[in-house]
Design an enzyme around this catalytic site. Sequence first.
Site, short mmCIF file in Angstrom:
data_model
loop_
_atom_site.label_atom_id
_atom_site.label_comp_id
_atom_site.label_asym_id
_atom_site.label_seq_id
_atom_site.Cartn_x
_atom_site.Cartn_y
_atom_site.Cartn_z
N ASN A 1 31.38 -74.97 -21.11
CA ASN A 1 31.13 -73.77 -20.31
C ASN A 1 32.37 -72.91 -20.15
OD1 ASN A 1 28.26 -73.57 -19.17
ND2 ASN A 1 28.73 -75.74 -18.93
N ASN B 1 32.50 -82.96 -21.21
CA ASN B 1 31.89 -82.17 -22.28
C ASN B 1 31.29 -80.87 -21.75
OD1 ASN B 1 29.93 -83.59 -20.83
ND2 ASN B 1 29.16 -84.72 -22.60
N TYR B 2 30.53 -80.96 -20.68
CA TYR B 2 29.82 -79.81 -20.14
C TYR B 2 30.78 -78.76 -19.57
CZ TYR B 2 26.05 -77.39 -17.59
OH TYR B 2 25.17 -76.45 -17.11
N ALA B 3 31.78 -79.23 -18.82
CA ALA B 3 32.75 -78.30 -18.24
C ALA B 3 33.55 -77.61 -19.33
CB ALA B 3 33.68 -79.03 -17.28
N ALA B 4 34.00 -78.38 -20.33
CA ALA B 4 34.77 -77.79 -21.42
C ALA B 4 33.96 -76.76 -22.19
CB ALA B 4 35.25 -78.90 -22.36
#
Length: 326
Positions: A176, A171-174
């Site tokens: 950002n 979730n976080y990588a996507a």
Amino acid sequence: MTGELTGRTVLVTGAGRGIGRAEALYLAAAGANVVVNDHGVQIDGSKGDGGVAGRVVDEIRARGGRAVADTGSVTDWADAQRMVDIAVEEFGDLHAVVNNATIEVNKGLERLSEAEFDDVIAVKLKGTFAVSRWAVAYWRTQVDAGVRVDRAIVNTASGSGLLNPLPTQTNYAAANAGVAAMTMVHALELRRLEVRVNCISPSMVRTRLTNSVPSMDQTPAEGELDPKDPIVVAPVVAYLLNEQCPLTGQVLSVRGGRIAINHGWTLGAQITKDESLWTVSELAENLTALPLADPFDRLASTLGDAFGSVGRDEFEAMVNAELDKR
């Protein structure tokens, strides 16, 4: 630093703690009027401390600066509009936005829930969109009324999503990576309105989100610059908000005193066949002959120093063991 942003009004989201707080304090010291936004949630987005924005405002005012608190959620459409309205009502205009708000829920893909995915995307990606959208809607009315002044947006991404997408951070990588892409789109769209749009990508900065990272608690000797202190990001943001800054459409990695320009996805080695469709066997032969980077090799080379001197295989084993514990 004093006076570099005098007369400029800046809305900073997620400004109650960490990087956002450091930015708000620095910008106010540089003369800006600051709207300090923070919903006051925990790292994972659950209910937290609603007073953090007000305490940062108190700090700014105690130092002679001008600031107002806002506790709205960047994920709420009406709250995002209200932040912009507060800036205009309190200080007469809004010149810049710093989209910093984020939350984090780290889990392997097979354990990540729909809500945990949606919540992180909502704060980081939708929140950046929503606040930017309402700011630009206001700026558009100003242009239509004949008022043209320099405006700026600074988005916040992360190496997780750009350079080293991390396991447990679907979730976080996507989100950002999406923020970086959004930065490029908006830089192209908004030049005609004299709005500059850039993005910073802080790395190895000591915040609530990084406290568990090995070596993050290490500090330098007294009197030396602490490269992990959130304040290292603030001067870069202040420069990007300065009306004399020419930059737009840039994504800048910031790690201690090092600032690097990111170029995003670029075409690498390629194979070509024009006369007919590729066959599966031809692709198997030709694609595997290209120089292909293993994702664990990239991750180990980027983050290996944070975990001590470990080899690539040992690093992968460490990551997999951590995934299986969650």
